[in-house]
Design a protein around this motif. Structure first.
Motif, PDB file in Angstrom:
ATOM      1  N   LEU A  19       0.628  -1.104   0.040  1.00 38.17           N
ATOM      2  CA  LEU A  19       0.023  -0.003   0.098  1.00 38.17           C
ATOM      3  C   LEU A  19       0.916   1.367   0.081  1.00 38.17           C
ATOM      4  N   ALA A  20       1.988   1.339   0.666  1.00 34.18           N
ATOM      5  CA  ALA A  20       2.783   2.391   0.949  1.00 34.18           C
ATOM      6  C   ALA A  20       3.394   2.631  -0.409  1.00 34.18           C
ATOM      7  N   PHE A  21       3.913   1.456  -1.041  1.00 34.96           N
ATOM      8  CA  PHE A  21       4.669   1.577  -2.491  1.00 34.96           C
ATOM      9  C   PHE A  21       3.519   2.026  -3.400  1.00 34.96           C
ATOM     10  N   ALA A  22       2.323   1.692  -3.512  1.00 36.81           N
ATOM     11  CA  ALA A  22       1.512   2.170  -4.367  1.00 36.81           C
ATOM     12  C   ALA A  22       1.095   3.594  -4.180  1.00 36.81           C
ATOM     13  N   VAL A  23       1.077   3.961  -3.073  1.00 34.91           N
ATOM     14  CA  VAL A  23       1.056   5.571  -2.875  1.00 34.91           C
ATOM     15  C   VAL A  23       1.995   6.368  -3.385  1.00 34.91           C
ATOM     16  N   VAL A  24       3.314   5.853  -3.122  1.00 35.58           N
ATOM     17  CA  VAL A  24       4.369   6.595  -3.390  1.00 35.58           C
ATOM     18  C   VAL A  24       4.827   6.449  -5.184  1.00 35.58           C
ATOM     19  N   ALA A  25       4.352   5.443  -5.688  1.00 33.69           N
ATOM     20  CA  ALA A  25       4.385   5.380  -6.993  1.00 33.69           C
ATOM     21  C   ALA A  25       3.472   6.130  -7.647  1.00 33.69           C
ATOM     22  N   ALA A  26       2.383   6.113  -7.057  1.00 39.08           N
ATOM     23  CA  ALA A  26       1.087   7.191  -7.797  1.00 39.08           C
ATOM     24  C   ALA A  26       1.452   8.528  -7.675  1.00 39.08           C
ATOM     25  N   VAL A  27       1.856   9.298  -6.343  1.00 37.59           N
ATOM     26  CA  VAL A  27       2.607  10.583  -6.538  1.00 37.59           C
ATOM     27  C   VAL A  27       3.424  10.547  -7.601  1.00 37.59           C
ATOM     28  N   GLY A  28       4.407   9.790  -7.593  1.00 37.40           N
ATOM     29  CA  GLY A  28       5.496   9.902  -8.572  1.00 37.40           C
ATOM     30  C   GLY A  28       5.238   9.994  -9.856  1.00 37.40           C
ATOM     31  N   VAL A  29       4.300   9.311 -10.345  1.00 42.37           N
ATOM     32  CA  VAL A  29       3.797   9.038 -11.739  1.00 42.37           C
ATOM     33  C   VAL A  29       2.955  10.498 -11.896  1.00 42.37           C
ATOM     34  N   ALA A  30       2.195  10.691 -10.995  1.00 43.18           N
ATOM     35  CA  ALA A  30       1.278  11.960 -10.970  1.00 43.18           C
ATOM     36  C   ALA A  30       2.225  13.207 -11.260  1.00 43.18           C
ATOM     37  N   MET A  31       3.447  13.107 -10.643  1.00 42.26           N
ATOM     38  CA  MET A  31       4.577  14.521 -10.636  1.00 42.26           C
ATOM     39  C   MET A  31       5.062  14.649 -12.105  1.00 42.26           C
ATOM     40  N   VAL A  32       5.515  13.318 -12.397  1.00 45.30           N
ATOM     41  CA  VAL A  32       5.962  13.113 -13.949  1.00 45.30           C
ATOM     42  C   VAL A  32       4.926  13.461 -14.972  1.00 45.30           C
ATOM     43  N   LEU A  33       3.725  13.278 -15.058  1.00 46.98           N
ATOM     44  CA  LEU A  33       2.626  13.545 -16.122  1.00 46.98           C
ATOM     45  C   LEU A  33       2.549  14.953 -15.849  1.00 46.98           C
ATOM     46  N   ASN A  34       2.482  15.401 -14.683  1.00 47.81           N
ATOM     47  CA  ASN A  34       2.038  17.004 -14.621  1.00 47.81           C
ATOM     48  C   ASN A  34       3.163  17.814 -15.297  1.00 47.81           C
ATOM     49  N   THR A  35       4.353  17.490 -15.192  1.00 44.94           N
ATOM     50  CA  THR A  35       5.541  18.057 -15.983  1.00 44.94           C
ATOM     51  C   THR A  35       5.743  18.008 -17.308  1.00 44.94           C
ATOM     52  N   MET A  36       5.283  16.739 -17.693  1.00 44.69           N
ATOM     53  CA  MET A  36       5.220  16.240 -19.194  1.00 44.69           C
ATOM     54  C   MET A  36       4.020  16.848 -19.900  1.00 44.69           C
ATOM     55  N   GLN A  37       2.834  17.073 -19.293  1.00 41.42           N
ATOM     56  CA  GLN A  37       1.731  17.588 -20.099  1.00 41.42           C
ATOM     57  C   GLN A  37       1.547  19.138 -20.130  1.00 41.42           C
ATOM     58  N   GLN A  38       1.029  19.514 -21.363  1.00 43.24           N
ATOM     59  CA  GLN A  38       0.974  21.036 -21.575  1.00 43.24           C
ATOM     60  C   GLN A  38      -0.338  21.409 -20.991  1.00 43.24           C
TER      61      GLN A  38
END
Length: 51
Positions: free
Chosen positions: A8-27
């Motif tokens: 559960l902790a890994f899923a939360v950390v992975a979700a936050v990381g993916v959200a941050m990466v997608l936020n920087t990539m998308q215009q």
């Protein structure tokens, strides 16, 4: 139980990381809707490559 909490902790950390990466990539939507597109008065103009 410990493995469930670790997963559960890994899923939360992975979700936050993916959200941050997608936020920087998308215009933002304002940028994507204000770009130049095809002109009705000059069909095919946007299909020609740079000369």
């Amino acid at each position: 139980m410990k493995s469930f909490i670790a997963a559960l902790a890994f899923a939360v950390v992975a979700a936050v990381g993916v959200a941050m990466v997608l936020n920087t990539m998308q215009q933002s939507s304002s940028v994507s809707f204000t770009t130049s597109g095809a002109r009705v008065g000059d069909p095919g103009h946007n299909l020609i490559g740079p000369s």
